[in-house]
Design a protein around this motif. Structure first.
Motif, mmCIF file in Angstrom:
data_model
loop_
_atom_site.group_PDB
_atom_site.id
_atom_site.type_symbol
_atom_site.label_atom_id
_atom_site.label_comp_id
_atom_site.label_asym_id
_atom_site.label_seq_id
_atom_site.Cartn_x
_atom_site.Cartn_y
_atom_site.Cartn_z
ATOM 1 N N ALA A 225 -16.375 38.607 4.941
ATOM 2 C CA ALA A 225 -16.999 37.314 5.240
ATOM 3 C C ALA A 225 -16.346 36.657 6.451
ATOM 4 C CB ALA A 225 -16.916 36.393 4.026
ATOM 5 N N LEU A 226 -15.027 36.676 6.523
ATOM 6 C CA LEU A 226 -14.351 36.073 7.679
ATOM 7 C C LEU A 226 -14.510 36.931 8.928
ATOM 8 C CD1 LEU A 226 -11.048 34.442 6.362
ATOM 9 C CD2 LEU A 226 -13.259 33.398 6.866
ATOM 10 N N ASP A 227 -14.570 38.252 8.767
ATOM 11 C CA ASP A 227 -14.838 39.113 9.920
ATOM 12 C C ASP A 227 -16.180 38.764 10.560
ATOM 13 O OD1 ASP A 227 -12.475 40.490 9.577
ATOM 14 O OD2 ASP A 227 -13.395 42.217 8.563
ATOM 15 N N ALA A 228 -17.154 38.418 9.705
ATOM 16 C CA ALA A 228 -18.500 38.110 10.199
ATOM 17 C C ALA A 228 -18.617 36.684 10.727
ATOM 18 C CB ALA A 228 -19.525 38.329 9.083
ATOM 19 N N ARG A 229 -17.625 35.857 10.471
ATOM 20 C CA ARG A 229 -17.668 34.455 10.891
ATOM 21 C C ARG A 229 -16.396 34.091 11.658
ATOM 22 N NH1 ARG A 229 -20.722 30.594 8.293
ATOM 23 N NH2 ARG A 229 -19.684 29.263 9.836
ATOM 24 N N PRO A 230 -16.320 34.474 12.922
ATOM 25 C CA PRO A 230 -15.107 34.167 13.696
ATOM 26 C C PRO A 230 -14.865 32.680 13.888
ATOM 27 C CG PRO A 230 -16.849 35.060 15.105
ATOM 28 C CD PRO A 230 -17.303 35.258 13.695
ATOM 29 N N ASP A 231 -15.869 31.851 13.579
ATOM 30 C CA ASP A 231 -15.703 30.400 13.682
ATOM 31 C C ASP A 231 -15.137 29.784 12.402
ATOM 32 O OD1 ASP A 231 -18.098 31.089 12.313
ATOM 33 O OD2 ASP A 231 -18.870 29.058 12.613
ATOM 34 N N ALA A 232 -14.974 30.598 11.351
ATOM 35 C CA ALA A 232 -14.493 30.095 10.062
ATOM 36 C C ALA A 232 -13.015 30.426 9.889
ATOM 37 C CB ALA A 232 -15.302 30.691 8.918
ATOM 38 N N ALA A 233 -12.257 29.443 9.419
ATOM 39 C CA ALA A 233 -10.823 29.623 9.229
ATOM 40 C C ALA A 233 -10.466 29.983 7.801
ATOM 41 C CB ALA A 233 -10.074 28.353 9.628
ATOM 42 N N ALA A 234 -11.378 29.766 6.855
ATOM 43 C CA ALA A 234 -11.064 30.036 5.451
ATOM 44 C C ALA A 234 -12.338 30.346 4.686
ATOM 45 C CB ALA A 234 -10.347 28.848 4.810
ATOM 46 N N ALA A 235 -12.174 31.154 3.647
ATOM 47 C CA ALA A 235 -13.284 31.508 2.763
ATOM 48 C C ALA A 235 -12.849 31.269 1.329
ATOM 49 C CB ALA A 235 -13.685 32.970 2.959
ATOM 50 N N SER A 236 -13.609 30.469 0.613
ATOM 51 C CA SER A 236 -13.312 30.158 -0.777
ATOM 52 C C SER A 236 -14.008 31.151 -1.683
ATOM 53 C CB SER A 236 -13.762 28.731 -1.110
ATOM 54 O OG SER A 236 -13.179 28.277 -2.308
ATOM 55 N N ALA A 237 -13.299 31.639 -2.680
ATOM 56 C CA ALA A 237 -13.883 32.590 -3.627
ATOM 57 C C ALA A 237 -14.664 31.845 -4.706
ATOM 58 C CB ALA A 237 -12.782 33.440 -4.253
ATOM 59 N N HIS A 238 -15.290 32.615 -5.578
ATOM 60 C CA HIS A 238 -16.054 32.074 -6.704
ATOM 61 C C HIS A 238 -15.163 32.146 -7.938
ATOM 62 C CE1 HIS A 238 -20.058 32.316 -9.199
ATOM 63 N NE2 HIS A 238 -19.257 31.334 -9.588
ATOM 64 N N LEU A 239 -14.613 31.009 -8.329
ATOM 65 C CA LEU A 239 -13.756 30.955 -9.512
ATOM 66 C C LEU A 239 -14.595 30.685 -10.750
ATOM 67 C CD1 LEU A 239 -11.729 30.297 -7.074
ATOM 68 C CD2 LEU A 239 -10.287 29.316 -8.847
ATOM 69 N N LEU A 240 -14.389 31.521 -11.770
ATOM 70 C CA LEU A 240 -15.109 31.382 -13.025
ATOM 71 C C LEU A 240 -14.134 31.106 -14.160
ATOM 72 C CD1 LEU A 240 -16.543 34.315 -11.597
ATOM 73 C CD2 LEU A 240 -18.310 33.178 -12.923
ATOM 74 N N ARG A 241 -14.549 30.298 -15.103
ATOM 75 C CA ARG A 241 -13.744 30.059 -16.291
ATOM 76 C C ARG A 241 -13.808 31.298 -17.189
ATOM 77 N NH1 ARG A 241 -12.761 24.646 -15.950
ATOM 78 N NH2 ARG A 241 -14.319 23.412 -14.827
ATOM 79 N N PRO A 242 -12.907 31.424 -18.124
ATOM 80 C CA PRO A 242 -12.919 32.591 -19.012
ATOM 81 C C PRO A 242 -14.243 32.802 -19.745
ATOM 82 C CG PRO A 242 -10.822 31.464 -19.195
ATOM 83 C CD PRO A 242 -11.700 30.594 -18.334
ATOM 84 N N ASP A 243 -15.024 31.710 -19.951
ATOM 85 C CA ASP A 243 -16.317 31.860 -20.618
ATOM 86 C C ASP A 243 -17.436 32.248 -19.668
ATOM 87 O OD1 ASP A 243 -16.789 29.543 -19.199
ATOM 88 O OD2 ASP A 243 -17.136 28.264 -20.941
ATOM 89 N N GLY A 244 -17.116 32.452 -18.398
ATOM 90 C CA GLY A 244 -18.099 32.880 -17.411
ATOM 91 C C GLY A 244 -18.758 31.762 -16.632
ATOM 92 N N ALA A 245 -18.506 30.510 -16.992
ATOM 93 C CA ALA A 245 -19.073 29.373 -16.267
ATOM 94 C C ALA A 245 -18.349 29.187 -14.932
ATOM 95 C CB ALA A 245 -18.958 28.105 -17.105
ATOM 96 N N THR A 246 -19.077 28.718 -13.944
ATOM 97 C CA THR A 246 -18.476 28.491 -12.633
ATOM 98 C C THR A 246 -17.515 27.313 -12.672
ATOM 99 O OG1 THR A 246 -20.352 29.422 -11.409
ATOM 100 C CG2 THR A 246 -18.957 27.847 -10.233
ATOM 101 N N GLN A 247 -16.314 27.540 -12.209
ATOM 102 C CA GLN A 247 -15.357 26.450 -12.039
ATOM 103 C C GLN A 247 -15.440 25.890 -10.624
ATOM 104 O OE1 GLN A 247 -11.100 27.395 -12.346
ATOM 105 N NE2 GLN A 247 -10.776 25.785 -10.839
ATOM 106 N N SER A 248 -15.523 26.791 -9.634
ATOM 107 C CA SER A 248 -15.488 26.322 -8.255
ATOM 108 C C SER A 248 -16.064 27.354 -7.296
ATOM 109 C CB SER A 248 -14.048 26.003 -7.836
ATOM 110 O OG SER A 248 -13.983 25.630 -6.478
ATOM 111 N N LEU A 249 -16.842 26.850 -6.349
ATOM 112 C CA LEU A 249 -17.242 27.634 -5.177
ATOM 113 C C LEU A 249 -16.530 27.118 -3.931
ATOM 114 C CD1 LEU A 249 -21.094 27.971 -5.768
ATOM 115 C CD2 LEU A 249 -19.386 29.790 -5.902
#
Length: 287
Positions: free
Chosen positions: A99-123
């Motif tokens: 993702a960062l290789d494809a976006r030289p204008d981006a300094a950081a990439a946030s992952a998809h964090l999921l809670r143990p029950d599979g619900a999204t915690q954070s994008l």
């Protein structure tokens, strides 16, 4: 293929979950360097790390998450931040690097964090009108969640080690945007996160760090009028709390804690990290 990423894992009393994190890193499809910063754990974590076959930096005292991150000086093009209670899927690092290789204008990439029950915690992190950073399940994002993210090492700058815990990710992402970089979210880079395994969410210490570091970040990154307005509002509410008969029971409404927050912010008001125009532009675009 040579390793292009240094994965920094900060741990404190991580005996019950650090092994799962390291096993998931060992299963990654991309080569990388792993550095575990042990914040003077006294629960047997050090013994687990001694047998894990990874590079370990053991600190003499608990410097917190921010202090642990600041203790490492990566030389690879990318640096990953990963919580010790996070378990990334095998292609986590590959997806973030691509993702960062494809976006030289981006300094950081946030992952998809999921809670143990599979619900999204954070994008990633959103920014509120009063300068709170909070986990979001929507994109685009203002910043990355420090629980699992990939950063361009050259764009990281000085991590605020004295934050100890919380807002070091929002501060870093904010400074990246002030410097003209973008921050992206990569929903396909999935990580299961226990969330709060090392700190008690909602505790008095949690609220101390959270409230203090929000205000410090505003002084570092937001327009000065915003920072002083938010500090004044925090102080005004603090002043009237003893006069109120009914008040919330949450720790962040306790008079003593709020006075301590004010004292620690005012003891050393942070200096702005960018010019006035840049701070006004980013604030206008993202709040």
């Amino acid at each position: 293929m040579d390793a292009r990423t240094t994965v920094v894992v900060v741990t404190w009393r991580g005996r019950d979950h650090i092994a799962a994190c390291l096993a998931a890193l060992a299963a990654q499809t991309r080569p990388h360097r792993t550095v575990v910063v042990d914040n003077a754990s006294d629960d047997g974590t050090a013994e687990i790390l001694a047998d894990a076959g990874v590079e370990v930096l053991r600190l003499p005292v608990n410097a917190g998450y921010a202090g642990g991150l600041a203790a490492v000086r990566p030389t690879t093009p990318y640096t990953a931040w990963l919580n010790d209670d996070a378990v990334p899927e095998p292609d986590w690092l590959a997806r973030l690097e691509d993702a960062l290789d494809a976006r030289p204008d981006a300094a950081a990439a946030s992952a998809h964090l999921l809670r143990p029950d599979g619900a999204t915690q954070s994008l990633g992190v959103r920014l509120t009108a009063d300068g709170h950073g909070y986990d979001s399940d929507e994109t685009p994002v203002f910043g990355f969640c420090g629980g699992a993210a990939l950063l361009r090492t050259e764009a990281v700058g000085e991590i605020p080690a004295d934050y100890f815990c919380y807002y070091e990710d929002t501060d870093t992402a904010w400074r990246m945007r002030l410097a003209g970089w973008d921050v992206i979210s990569v929903p396909e880079a999935r990580v299961t996160h226990a969330h709060g395994a090392s700190t008690a969410i909602g505790s008095e210490r949690f609220h101390l760090w959270n409230e203090r570091n929000r205000l410090r970040t505003l002084f570092r990154c937001a327009p000065r009028r915003v920072a002083w307005t938010q500090l004044a509002r925090f102080a005004a509410l603090t002043a009237v709390l003893p006069l109120r008969r009914a008040k919330p029971d949450a720790p962040n409404f306790r008079f003593r804690l709020r006075v301590r927050v004010l004292a620690e912010v005012l003891a050393r008001v942070p200096r702005p990290r960018a010019d006035r125009a840049s701070r006004a532009r980013v604030w206008r675009e993202w709040t």
